[in-house]
Write a protein that holds these residues in place. Structure first.
Motif, PDB file in Angstrom:
ATOM      1  N   ALA A  38       0.880  -1.177   0.000  1.00  0.00           N
ATOM      2  CA  ALA A  38       0.000   0.000   0.000  1.00  0.00           C
ATOM      3  C   ALA A  38       0.915   1.225   0.000  1.00  0.00           C
ATOM      4  N   TYR A  39       1.476   1.525  -1.157  1.00  0.00           N
ATOM      5  CA  TYR A  39       2.540   2.516  -1.246  1.00  0.00           C
ATOM      6  C   TYR A  39       2.082   3.938  -0.968  1.00  0.00           C
ATOM      7  N   VAL A  40       0.840   4.252  -1.241  1.00  0.00           N
ATOM      8  CA  VAL A  40       0.329   5.579  -0.885  1.00  0.00           C
ATOM      9  C   VAL A  40       0.382   5.745   0.630  1.00  0.00           C
ATOM     10  N   HIS A  41       0.033   4.707   1.355  1.00  0.00           N
ATOM     11  CA  HIS A  41       0.068   4.760   2.821  1.00  0.00           C
ATOM     12  C   HIS A  41       1.506   4.809   3.336  1.00  0.00           C
ATOM     13  N   VAL A  42       2.417   4.170   2.619  1.00  0.00           N
ATOM     14  CA  VAL A  42       3.831   4.260   2.987  1.00  0.00           C
ATOM     15  C   VAL A  42       4.258   5.725   2.948  1.00  0.00           C
ATOM     16  N   VAL A  43       3.927   6.417   1.862  1.00  0.00           N
ATOM     17  CA  VAL A  43       4.301   7.826   1.709  1.00  0.00           C
ATOM     18  C   VAL A  43       3.651   8.684   2.796  1.00  0.00           C
ATOM     19  N   ILE A  44       2.369   8.473   3.031  1.00  0.00           N
ATOM     20  CA  ILE A  44       1.663   9.249   4.054  1.00  0.00           C
ATOM     21  C   ILE A  44       2.325   9.066   5.414  1.00  0.00           C
ATOM     22  N   ASN A  45       2.681   7.843   5.746  1.00  0.00           N
ATOM     23  CA  ASN A  45       3.281   7.590   7.052  1.00  0.00           C
ATOM     24  C   ASN A  45       4.728   8.066   7.133  1.00  0.00           C
ATOM     25  N   ILE A  46       5.422   8.103   6.026  1.00  0.00           N
ATOM     26  CA  ILE A  46       6.759   8.710   6.023  1.00  0.00           C
ATOM     27  C   ILE A  46       6.634  10.206   6.300  1.00  0.00           C
ATOM     28  N   VAL A  47       5.658  10.846   5.682  1.00  0.00           N
ATOM     29  CA  VAL A  47       5.416  12.270   5.951  1.00  0.00           C
ATOM     30  C   VAL A  47       5.034  12.457   7.419  1.00  0.00           C
ATOM     31  N   TRP A  48       4.157  11.589   7.928  1.00  0.00           N
ATOM     32  CA  TRP A  48       3.729  11.664   9.336  1.00  0.00           C
ATOM     33  C   TRP A  48       4.940  11.542  10.267  1.00  0.00           C
ATOM     34  N   ALA A  49       5.821  10.591   9.982  1.00  0.00           N
ATOM     35  CA  ALA A  49       7.030  10.408  10.784  1.00  0.00           C
ATOM     36  C   ALA A  49       7.936  11.633  10.677  1.00  0.00           C
ATOM     37  N   SER A  50       8.026  12.200   9.493  1.00  0.00           N
ATOM     38  CA  SER A  50       8.857  13.399   9.299  1.00  0.00           C
ATOM     39  C   SER A  50       8.347  14.567  10.131  1.00  0.00           C
ATOM     40  N   VAL A  51       7.039  14.721  10.189  1.00  0.00           N
ATOM     41  CA  VAL A  51       6.449  15.788  11.018  1.00  0.00           C
ATOM     42  C   VAL A  51       6.795  15.554  12.487  1.00  0.00           C
ATOM     43  N   ALA A  52       6.732  14.305  12.933  1.00  0.00           N
ATOM     44  CA  ALA A  52       7.091  13.991  14.321  1.00  0.00           C
ATOM     45  C   ALA A  52       8.561  14.295  14.583  1.00  0.00           C
ATOM     46  N   ILE A  53       9.421  13.977  13.629  1.00  0.00           N
ATOM     47  CA  ILE A  53      10.850  14.279  13.790  1.00  0.00           C
ATOM     48  C   ILE A  53      11.062  15.787  13.870  1.00  0.00           C
ATOM     49  N   ILE A  54      10.400  16.529  13.018  1.00  0.00           N
ATOM     50  CA  ILE A  54      10.497  17.993  13.069  1.00  0.00           C
ATOM     51  C   ILE A  54      10.015  18.496  14.423  1.00  0.00           C
ATOM     52  N   GLY A  55       8.926  17.930  14.929  1.00  0.00           N
ATOM     53  CA  GLY A  55       8.428  18.300  16.245  1.00  0.00           C
ATOM     54  C   GLY A  55       9.461  18.041  17.331  1.00  0.00           C
TER      55      GLY A  55
END
Length: 92
Positions: free
Chosen positions: A56-73
């Motif tokens: 489910a590659y769209v979900h992979v991308v969404i969750n990579i973005v989600w993780a990136s936001v957490a890292i920025i936080g």
């Protein structure tokens, strides 16, 4: 990896994501705390593994973005703490 193991990882990731959302919504956690950001980062990482295994590659991308936001936080939290320590040191 066995398929059921991937499903367990996905379920843990989803549960952790919902827990973080619930805790923030009920004001038990603030969104600018390490525990909230680490919960989101861990949940997103688990969901990336799960989504990738399920192709489910769209979900992979969404969750990579989600993780990136957490890292920025987490970076912002660390920077804020560093500034606070420096300010307190200068006041002494």
């Amino acid at each position: 990896m066995k398929p059921y193991f991937i499903d367990i990882l996905g379920a843990i990731g989803a549960a952790l994501l919902l827990l973080a959302y619930f805790m923030a919504t009920t004001k038990r956690w603030q969104t600018h705390t390490v525990q909230y950001q680490l919960s989101n980062l861990t949940a997103a990482a688990l969901l990336v593994v799960y989504s990738f295994a399920k192709t489910a590659y769209v979900h992979v991308v969404i969750n990579i973005v989600w993780a990136s936001v957490a890292i920025i936080g987490l970076v912002f939290i660390n920077e804020h703490r560093r500034r606070q320590k420096k300010l307190q040191k200068n006041l002494k």
